[in-house]
Enzyme design. Structure first.
Site, PDB file in Angstrom:
ATOM      1  N   VAL A  10       0.814  -1.234   0.000  1.00  0.00           N
ATOM      2  CA  VAL A  10       0.000   0.000   0.000  1.00  0.00           C
ATOM      3  C   VAL A  10       0.842   1.277   0.000  1.00  0.00           C
ATOM      4  CG1 VAL A  10      -2.055  -1.038   1.069  1.00  0.00           C
ATOM      5  CG2 VAL A  10      -0.284  -0.007   2.536  1.00  0.00           C
TER       6      VAL A  10
ATOM      7  N   ASN B  81      -7.381  -1.144   5.459  1.00  0.00           N
ATOM      8  CA  ASN B  81      -7.207  -1.898   6.706  1.00  0.00           C
ATOM      9  C   ASN B  81      -5.752  -2.235   7.012  1.00  0.00           C
ATOM     10  OD1 ASN B  81      -8.107  -4.119   8.803  1.00  0.00           O
ATOM     11  ND2 ASN B  81      -6.843  -5.188   7.302  1.00  0.00           N
TER      12      ASN B  81
ATOM     13  N   SER C  50      -8.133   3.302  15.005  1.00  0.00           N
ATOM     14  CA  SER C  50      -7.980   2.562  16.268  1.00  0.00           C
ATOM     15  C   SER C  50      -8.363   3.505  17.404  1.00  0.00           C
ATOM     16  CB  SER C  50      -6.520   2.131  16.464  1.00  0.00           C
ATOM     17  OG  SER C  50      -6.307   1.702  17.791  1.00  0.00           O
TER      18      SER C  50
ATOM     19  N   TYR D 180       2.180   4.703  16.193  1.00  0.00           N
ATOM     20  CA  TYR D 180       0.899   4.073  15.840  1.00  0.00           C
ATOM     21  C   TYR D 180      -0.263   5.036  16.137  1.00  0.00           C
ATOM     22  CZ  TYR D 180      -2.717   0.411  15.759  1.00  0.00           C
ATOM     23  OH  TYR D 180      -3.834  -0.350  15.475  1.00  0.00           O
ATOM     24  N   ALA D 181      -0.225   5.661  17.307  1.00  0.00           N
ATOM     25  CA  ALA D 181      -1.297   6.596  17.693  1.00  0.00           C
ATOM     26  C   ALA D 181      -1.359   7.771  16.721  1.00  0.00           C
ATOM     27  CB  ALA D 181      -1.068   7.095  19.123  1.00  0.00           C
TER      28      ALA D 181
ATOM     29  N   SER E  13      -0.336   7.786  13.621  1.00  0.00           N
ATOM     30  CA  SER E  13      -0.832   7.323  12.313  1.00  0.00           C
ATOM     31  C   SER E  13      -2.343   7.167  12.332  1.00  0.00           C
ATOM     32  CB  SER E  13      -0.162   6.001  11.915  1.00  0.00           C
ATOM     33  OG  SER E  13      -0.669   4.913  12.658  1.00  0.00           O
ATOM     34  N   LYS E  14      -2.878   6.651  13.424  1.00  0.00           N
ATOM     35  CA  LYS E  14      -4.319   6.396  13.500  1.00  0.00           C
ATOM     36  C   LYS E  14      -5.099   7.694  13.724  1.00  0.00           C
ATOM     37  CE  LYS E  14      -4.182   1.919  12.840  1.00  0.00           C
ATOM     38  NZ  LYS E  14      -4.786   1.308  11.640  1.00  0.00           N
TER      39      LYS E  14
HETATM   40  P1  NAI Z   1      -2.689  -8.241  11.263  1.00  0.00           P
HETATM   41  O1  NAI Z   1      -1.265  -7.968  11.518  1.00  0.00           O
HETATM   42  O2  NAI Z   1      -3.269  -9.547  11.710  1.00  0.00           O
HETATM   43  O3  NAI Z   1      -3.009  -8.068   9.690  1.00  0.00           O
HETATM   44  C1  NAI Z   1      -2.529  -6.986   8.960  1.00  0.00           C
HETATM   45  C2  NAI Z   1      -2.400  -7.392   7.500  1.00  0.00           C
HETATM   46  O4  NAI Z   1      -1.911  -6.261   6.759  1.00  0.00           O
HETATM   47  C3  NAI Z   1      -1.404  -8.547   7.278  1.00  0.00           C
HETATM   48  O5  NAI Z   1      -1.975  -9.539   6.467  1.00  0.00           O
HETATM   49  C4  NAI Z   1      -0.226  -7.851   6.597  1.00  0.00           C
HETATM   50  O6  NAI Z   1       0.485  -8.695   5.681  1.00  0.00           O
HETATM   51  C5  NAI Z   1      -0.914  -6.713   5.860  1.00  0.00           C
HETATM   52  N1  NAI Z   1       0.018  -5.614   5.549  1.00  0.00           N
HETATM   53  C6  NAI Z   1       0.944  -5.070   6.360  1.00  0.00           C
HETATM   54  N2  NAI Z   1       1.646  -4.128   5.725  1.00  0.00           N
HETATM   55  C7  NAI Z   1       1.132  -4.057   4.466  1.00  0.00           C
HETATM   56  C8  NAI Z   1       1.451  -3.270   3.324  1.00  0.00           C
HETATM   57  N3  NAI Z   1       2.439  -2.381   3.362  1.00  0.00           N
HETATM   58  N4  NAI Z   1       0.727  -3.443   2.194  1.00  0.00           N
HETATM   59  C9  NAI Z   1      -0.270  -4.366   2.152  1.00  0.00           C
HETATM   60  N5  NAI Z   1      -0.608  -5.144   3.200  1.00  0.00           N
HETATM   61  C10 NAI Z   1       0.087  -5.000   4.338  1.00  0.00           C
HETATM   62  O7  NAI Z   1      -3.485  -7.029  11.928  1.00  0.00           O
HETATM   63  P2  NAI Z   1      -4.998  -6.929  12.466  1.00  0.00           P
HETATM   64  O8  NAI Z   1      -4.991  -7.113  13.920  1.00  0.00           O
HETATM   65  O9  NAI Z   1      -5.904  -7.744  11.643  1.00  0.00           O
HETATM   66  O10 NAI Z   1      -5.280  -5.378  12.191  1.00  0.00           O
HETATM   67  C11 NAI Z   1      -5.910  -4.896  10.998  1.00  0.00           C
HETATM   68  C12 NAI Z   1      -6.124  -3.406  11.146  1.00  0.00           C
HETATM   69  O11 NAI Z   1      -6.907  -3.136  12.312  1.00  0.00           O
HETATM   70  C13 NAI Z   1      -4.818  -2.610  11.300  1.00  0.00           C
HETATM   71  O12 NAI Z   1      -4.934  -1.380  10.616  1.00  0.00           O
HETATM   72  C14 NAI Z   1      -4.747  -2.387  12.812  1.00  0.00           C
HETATM   73  O13 NAI Z   1      -3.997  -1.249  13.124  1.00  0.00           O
HETATM   74  C15 NAI Z   1      -6.220  -2.202  13.138  1.00  0.00           C
HETATM   75  N6  NAI Z   1      -6.541  -2.450  14.553  1.00  0.00           N
HETATM   76  C16 NAI Z   1      -6.340  -3.685  15.128  1.00  0.00           C
HETATM   77  C17 NAI Z   1      -6.653  -3.892  16.466  1.00  0.00           C
HETATM   78  C18 NAI Z   1      -6.471  -5.224  17.138  1.00  0.00           C
HETATM   79  O14 NAI Z   1      -6.732  -5.313  18.345  1.00  0.00           O
HETATM   80  N7  NAI Z   1      -6.087  -6.280  16.453  1.00  0.00           N
HETATM   81  C19 NAI Z   1      -7.186  -2.795  17.297  1.00  0.00           C
HETATM   82  C20 NAI Z   1      -7.361  -1.552  16.585  1.00  0.00           C
HETATM   83  C21 NAI Z   1      -7.047  -1.397  15.263  1.00  0.00           C
END
Ligand code: NAI
Length: 247
Positions: free
Chosen positions: A64, A90, A142, A155-156, A158-159
């Protein structure tokens, strides 16, 4: 239920975690989910999982943060499917550390993926949505972007930036029928949080009025609603999915 029948939905970072759950939820609702992530093998597995459930998905590998790669993938998607109805920004990473010790490279990496990535994908999708005069963009922020967190300044920031970007994009695109909203998850059970000890989970859960961690599906269901016609008077908003953690 097919409330998003034949809608073309791109979800960044959707080979696993919350993104995959969003892709599955959209496909269950009749949409064609486009899984965009970094690793082709992981993408293929995720597409196969949705296919096995009897729903529609396809996958593309792109980073991205790379505007040329994203533009090429979006062009390919429109070539194959004719349109892009929904973009879910996402993809996100963390590189935690106290400000005093934070490496500049960790600051840059998190801002690049989370904030610039959201900008890049929104910019590259808008030419199609503006022409269609319709579309929905949902940015995954977030609660940390609202309340801050020690050890997560990058992170904060960015969000928090995503929330401001959401409002600006919503204002720019509203007159062209494009809605832009943000979803701010709290503490969600994913691969990222799976390894935490029960003690840590219990401690976090105590601060949550609903007394439990959220599930990826809790976030996905809100995204489906925000992309649907039922939400067609909602734009520029940030909606928390956090069990009441912030009120
Ligand atoms: P995760 O780490 O399980 O999944 C993130 C996905 O994004 C992975 O598949 C990764 O390969 C992909 N990714 C990373 N960098 C990338 C890039 N440069 N280009 C394309 N894809 C890329 O994370 P999760 O927990 O599913 O989080 C998803 C979103 O939700 C994130 O934005 C995270 O900040 C947000 N979030 C998550 C929370 C949690 O408790 N898990 C809480 C609040 C927000």
């Amino acid at each position: 239920m097919e409330r998003l029948k034949d809608k073309v939905v791109i979800i960044t970072g959707s080979a696993r975690g919350i993104g995959f759950s969003i892709a599955e939820a959209f496909a269950r609702n009749g949409a064609i989910s486009v899984i965009l992530d970094l690793n082709q093998e992981d993408i293929d597995k995720a597409v196969q999982k949705i296919d096995d459930l009897g729903f529609r998905a396809l996958g593309f590998a792109a980073n991205v943060t790379d505007p040329n790669a994203i533009a090429a993938v979006f062009k390919e998607i429109v070539g194959q499917l004719g349109r892009i109805d929904v973009l879910i920004n996402n993809a996100g990473i963390t590189k935690d550390g106290l400000i005093m010790k934070m490496k500049e490279s960790d600051w840059d990496a998190v801002i690049a993926v989370n904030l610039k990535g959201t900008f890049v994908c929104s910019q590259k999708v808008c030419r199609y949505m503006l022409k269609q005069r319709s579309g929905s963009i949902i940015n995954i922020a977030s609660v940390i972007g609202i309340m801050g967190n020690a050890g997560q300044a990058n992170y904060a920031a960015s969000k928090g930036g995503i929330i401001a970007l959401t409002k600006s994009t919503a204002k720019e695109f509203a007159s062209r029928g494009i809605r832009v909203n943000a979803v701010a998850p709290g503490f969600i059970k994913t691969e990222m949080t799976e390894n935490l000890s029960q003690e840590v989970v219990d401690k976090y859960s105590e601060a949550i009025p609903l007394r439990r961690m959220g599930l990826p599906k809790d976030v996905a269901d809100l995204c489906v609603f925000l992309a649907s016609d039922e939400a067609d008077y909602i734009t520029g908003q940030t909606i928390n999915v956090d069990g009441g953690l912030i009120m």
